[in-house]
Design a protein around this motif. Structure first.
Motif, PDB file in Angstrom:
ATOM      1  N   UNK A  47      38.836  35.399  41.371  1.00 37.24           N
ATOM      2  CA  UNK A  47      39.187  35.521  42.784  1.00 37.24           C
ATOM      3  C   UNK A  47      40.673  35.769  42.966  1.00 37.24           C
ATOM      4  N   UNK A  48      41.495  35.031  42.198  1.00 40.21           N
ATOM      5  CA  UNK A  48      42.945  35.243  42.265  1.00 40.21           C
ATOM      6  C   UNK A  48      43.310  36.633  41.773  1.00 40.21           C
ATOM      7  N   UNK A  49      42.638  37.077  40.723  1.00 39.46           N
ATOM      8  CA  UNK A  49      42.900  38.418  40.199  1.00 39.46           C
ATOM      9  C   UNK A  49      42.526  39.490  41.223  1.00 39.46           C
ATOM     10  N   UNK A  50      41.433  39.275  41.946  1.00 36.42           N
ATOM     11  CA  UNK A  50      41.025  40.239  42.966  1.00 36.42           C
ATOM     12  C   UNK A  50      42.052  40.321  44.089  1.00 36.42           C
ATOM     13  N   UNK A  72      38.911  49.647  45.261  1.00 41.50           N
ATOM     14  CA  UNK A  72      38.788  49.097  43.911  1.00 41.50           C
ATOM     15  C   UNK A  72      38.063  47.759  43.921  1.00 41.50           C
ATOM     16  N   UNK A  73      38.363  46.929  44.925  1.00 40.84           N
ATOM     17  CA  UNK A  73      37.748  45.601  44.992  1.00 40.84           C
ATOM     18  C   UNK A  73      36.246  45.693  45.208  1.00 40.84           C
ATOM     19  N   UNK A  74      35.808  46.602  46.067  1.00 44.32           N
ATOM     20  CA  UNK A  74      34.397  46.677  46.430  1.00 44.32           C
ATOM     21  C   UNK A  74      33.569  47.489  45.446  1.00 44.32           C
ATOM     22  N   UNK A 105      40.512  30.223  27.884  1.00 47.12           N
ATOM     23  CA  UNK A 105      40.556  29.782  29.264  1.00 47.12           C
ATOM     24  C   UNK A 105      41.354  30.775  30.098  1.00 47.12           C
ATOM     25  N   UNK A 106      40.815  31.171  31.235  1.00 48.16           N
ATOM     26  CA  UNK A 106      41.490  32.142  32.091  1.00 48.16           C
ATOM     27  C   UNK A 106      42.705  31.510  32.742  1.00 48.16           C
TER      28      UNK A 106
END
Length: 257
Positions: free
Chosen positions: A78-81, A38-40, A72-73
């Motif tokens: 990156x943290x979500x990944x 999923x990440x890639x 604003x997130x």
């Protein structure tokens, strides 16, 4: 140990703890593989879907005369990944335990022979993919994030649970048809055709369920790319689960010899 009254060796039940251990290891590996997949592959498409949804929301607000304020997130991408991979591993562990319990229930009392663990694990993984991923996904394919009205969440969840139930019942029906015809000594063509017929009936039953209540305002190419990758992620999960679980069973069997 032999049964003195009949003179027939009683079947040895599968020990539960070693099977659960195999399930945990296989589930963790399957979850990690699914998370990396999923990440890639899926996450870049997810990012496109998020950008498209933000543009659509901004356009709707502009048309209504409102000024769109960027939110604003809470967490960076990156943290979500990272969270995605961790969540996939946790889900894989849970599915692995469930897989091990079903495997122990289906094959209880049956002796394990040379290549039995490998074939059985792959067959069960294939059945899991069919019942819990492919069949429900045919009726209610995955949608990108941000798609769907918040007021229909409960309805969509109920429809998905109903699709899961139909998928499981249909897969069990196909398995029972195959099993009973085999016991009646029907040939493979008859057994396989009858099982396929049960799967077709299951698909018909799935499409009798109500349609997804929400429109999907996403570009068709992006939508179907997302859906194909989502289904492929499920395939990776079940393939890794069955493969690792079966391979661990083969190693355990050879170690006995």
């Amino acid at each position: 140990m032999s049964d003195n009254s009949t003179g027939v060796d009683a079947p040895t039940p599968l020990p539960l703890l070693p099977v659960l251990g195999r399930g945990v290891l296989a589930g963790g590996a399957a979850g990690l593989g699914t998370g990396l997949f999923a990440l890639l592959l899926a996450e870049p498409l997810m990012d496109k879907a998020i950008v498209a949804e933000e543009k659509r929301a901004a356009a709707e607000e502009a048309a209504a005369g409102h000024v769109h304020a960027a939110e604003e997130e809470l967490f960076t991408r990156g943290t979500q990944h990272f969270g995605l991979v961790v969540t996939a591993v946790v889900v894989g562990l849970a599915v692995g335990v469930f897989f091990a319990l079903v495997h122990a229930a289906v094959h209880r009392g049956r002796p394990v022979d040379g290549e039995g663990p490998w074939r059985r694990a792959l067959l069960l993984a294939g059945a899991g993919f069919l019942a819990l991923s492919l069949l429900p996904g045919l009726r209610y394919p995955a949608n990108p994030p941000g798609v769907g009205d918040g007021g229909t969440v409960s309805e969509r969840q109920a429809l998905w649970v109903a699709a899961l139930a139909v998928g499981v019942l249909g897969t069990v029906l196909a398995w029972q048809v195959q099993l009973r015809l085999a016991r009646a000594r029907f040939g493979a063509p008859v057994r396989h055709t009858a099982a396929a017929g049960a799967v077709v009936l299951t698909v018909v039953a799935l499409f009798l369920l109500p349609s997804n209540p929400d429109p999907v305002p996403v570009a068709p190419t992006l939508l179907w790319d997302f859906r194909v990758l989502s289904l492929a992620g499920h395939a990776v999960l079940w393939a890794c689960l069955g493969g690792v679980f079966g391979a661990l069973g083969l190693g355990r069997t050879s170690g006995r010899g």
